[in-house]
Design a protein around this motif. Structure first.
Motif, PDB file in Angstrom:
ATOM      1  N   TRP A 164       0.758  -1.233   0.055  1.00 30.01           N
ATOM      2  CA  TRP A 164      -0.184  -0.067  -0.065  1.00 30.01           C
ATOM      3  C   TRP A 164       0.827   1.245   0.112  1.00 30.01           C
ATOM      4  N   PHE A 165       0.449   2.278  -0.748  1.00 31.08           N
ATOM      5  CA  PHE A 165       1.246   3.460  -0.467  1.00 31.08           C
ATOM      6  C   PHE A 165       0.185   4.805  -0.860  1.00 31.08           C
ATOM      7  N   GLU A 166       0.560   5.916  -0.463  1.00 24.09           N
ATOM      8  CA  GLU A 166      -0.213   6.919  -0.463  1.00 24.09           C
ATOM      9  C   GLU A 166      -0.876   7.341  -1.740  1.00 24.09           C
ATOM     10  N   GLY A 167      -2.432   7.410  -1.744  1.00 22.45           N
ATOM     11  CA  GLY A 167      -2.946   7.362  -2.805  1.00 22.45           C
ATOM     12  C   GLY A 167      -3.706   6.033  -3.432  1.00 22.45           C
ATOM     13  N   LEU A 168      -3.244   5.011  -2.901  1.00 23.57           N
ATOM     14  CA  LEU A 168      -3.830   3.679  -3.317  1.00 23.57           C
ATOM     15  C   LEU A 168      -4.725   3.470  -2.234  1.00 23.57           C
ATOM     16  N   PRO A 169      -6.176   3.239  -2.721  1.00 20.56           N
ATOM     17  CA  PRO A 169      -7.449   3.060  -2.198  1.00 20.56           C
ATOM     18  C   PRO A 169      -7.458   1.921  -0.966  1.00 20.56           C
ATOM     19  N   ASN A 170      -6.833   0.602  -1.501  1.00 17.62           N
ATOM     20  CA  ASN A 170      -6.749  -0.449  -0.812  1.00 17.62           C
ATOM     21  C   ASN A 170      -5.431  -1.281  -0.985  1.00 17.62           C
ATOM     22  N   TRP A 171      -4.992  -2.354  -0.087  1.00 16.75           N
ATOM     23  CA  TRP A 171      -4.016  -2.993  -0.240  1.00 16.75           C
ATOM     24  C   TRP A 171      -4.024  -3.813  -1.374  1.00 16.75           C
ATOM     25  N   THR A 172      -2.949  -4.084  -2.205  1.00  9.19           N
ATOM     26  CA  THR A 172      -2.968  -4.652  -3.411  1.00  9.19           C
ATOM     27  C   THR A 172      -1.516  -5.733  -3.300  1.00  9.19           C
ATOM     28  N   SER A 173      -1.685  -6.648  -4.313  1.00 10.32           N
ATOM     29  CA  SER A 173      -0.579  -7.428  -4.421  1.00 10.32           C
ATOM     30  C   SER A 173       0.496  -7.032  -5.157  1.00 10.32           C
ATOM     31  N   ALA A 174       1.832  -6.978  -4.893  1.00  7.56           N
ATOM     32  CA  ALA A 174       2.937  -6.312  -5.481  1.00  7.56           C
ATOM     33  C   ALA A 174       3.005  -6.689  -6.951  1.00  7.56           C
ATOM     34  N   GLU A 175       2.484  -7.683  -7.423  1.00 10.25           N
ATOM     35  CA  GLU A 175       2.432  -7.954  -8.843  1.00 10.25           C
ATOM     36  C   GLU A 175       1.631  -7.076  -9.549  1.00 10.25           C
ATOM     37  N   ASN A 176       0.686  -6.134  -8.974  1.00  8.65           N
ATOM     38  CA  ASN A 176      -0.076  -5.410  -9.516  1.00  8.65           C
ATOM     39  C   ASN A 176       0.338  -4.009  -9.754  1.00  8.65           C
ATOM     40  N   ILE A 177       1.650  -3.700  -9.243  1.00  5.26           N
ATOM     41  CA  ILE A 177       2.071  -2.363  -9.215  1.00  5.26           C
ATOM     42  C   ILE A 177       3.239  -2.543 -10.181  1.00  5.26           C
ATOM     43  N   ASP A 178       3.137  -1.435 -11.396  1.00  3.15           N
ATOM     44  CA  ASP A 178       4.183  -1.804 -12.598  1.00  3.15           C
ATOM     45  C   ASP A 178       5.598  -1.455 -12.071  1.00  3.15           C
ATOM     46  N   GLU A 179       5.892  -0.327 -11.187  1.00  2.00           N
ATOM     47  CA  GLU A 179       7.230   0.028 -10.875  1.00  2.00           C
ATOM     48  C   GLU A 179       7.842  -0.999 -10.013  1.00  2.00           C
ATOM     49  N   LEU A 180       7.208  -2.006  -9.278  1.00  2.00           N
ATOM     50  CA  LEU A 180       7.558  -2.953  -8.445  1.00  2.00           C
ATOM     51  C   LEU A 180       8.168  -4.305  -9.266  1.00  2.00           C
ATOM     52  N   LYS A 181       7.725  -4.439 -10.377  1.00  2.00           N
ATOM     53  CA  LYS A 181       7.719  -5.908 -11.136  1.00  2.00           C
ATOM     54  C   LYS A 181       9.142  -6.184 -11.290  1.00  2.00           C
TER      55      LYS A 181
END
Length: 244
Positions: free
Chosen positions: A33-50
């Protein structure tokens, strides 16, 4: 730079930048989760973390690689939370050598006793049995004397630790096993060594635990250690105990 929080299934941790996340071994299923994200999500859904995700899983650790007496309570726990780091204590070759010598003497002593407690007609010679029984007691006392001389060679630990939510302390859980054949110990002293992120030893602290450790037994301990900004890693070692 964006800051991220991760969740280990018990409590959130962070914030971390992307380089810190990489060091923590984030995988595709880690909750982020980071500021601006409405809910917790899996890391695979965040492009900059892939690019930093761990895509392979190491093989399971074989039980014979860790000296640990598994009891029912430990098996039910199955695994520790992902954020805990495991530190098996390195075995001392001196302690292992002493154990082998002790076992060899025991086998020799038992063989001598069995070979001499019977007369030529096959009947038990009770006088000879009593004589060798005393020899066995003497051997047992010799083993205990060796084990009492160096308790740290027979007390071995498995350690797990993590930061608390605030980040000002380490929560440590450990399992101390007494591998001695005869000796009992009490007041075990564990040395905690503080290390920087570069692996440099910053200092150490000795902690005494006023518990009794019977031979061939495992006991669990839990404690907290203060954490300052320069400490990034911990090491643990049993350095002594009192024969009991």
């Amino acid at each position: 730079m964006r800051k991220y929080f991760i969740h280990n299934g018990i409590e959130p941790q962070g914030p971390f930048d992307i380089n810190e996340l990489k060091k923590r071994g984030v995988n595709k299923d880690t909750l982020i989760w980071f500021e601006g994200l409405p809910n917790w999500t899996s890391a695979e859904n965040i492009d900059e973390l892939k690019d930093i995700l761990i895509v392979s899983v190491p093989p399971p650790l074989k039980t014979d690689q860790i000296t640990l007496t598994f009891n029912k309570e430990y098996i039910q726990q199955e695994t520790k939370p992902q954020d805990k780091t495991i530190y098996p204590k390195k075995k001392r070759k001196v302690g292992r050598l002493i154990l082998f010598i002790i076992i060899a003497f025991l086998l020799i002593g038992i063989g001598i006793m069995i070979g001499n407690i019977r007369e030529s007609n096959g009947d038990i010679n009770f006088y000879s049995f009593q004589e060798h029984k005393m020899s066995y007691e003497e051997l047992k006392m010799a083993i205990e004397e060796i084990e009492n001389a160096r308790p740290e060679d027979f007390l071995n630990g498995i350690y797990y630790y993590r930061e608390n939510f605030i980040g000002d302390k380490f929560i440590v859980e450990c399992e101390i096993t007494n591998e001695a054949l005869v000796a009992r110990y009490k007041d075990v002293v564990i040395r905690v060594t503080y290390k920087s992120k570069t692996g440099t030893e910053i200092g150490n602290k000795d902690l005494t635990f006023y518990e009794i450790f019977p031979p061939n037994s495992t006991k669990k301990l839990r404690f907290k250690i203060d954490k300052n900004k320069n400490v990034n890693d911990l090491d643990f070692e049993v350095i002594g105990a009192t024969p009991y």
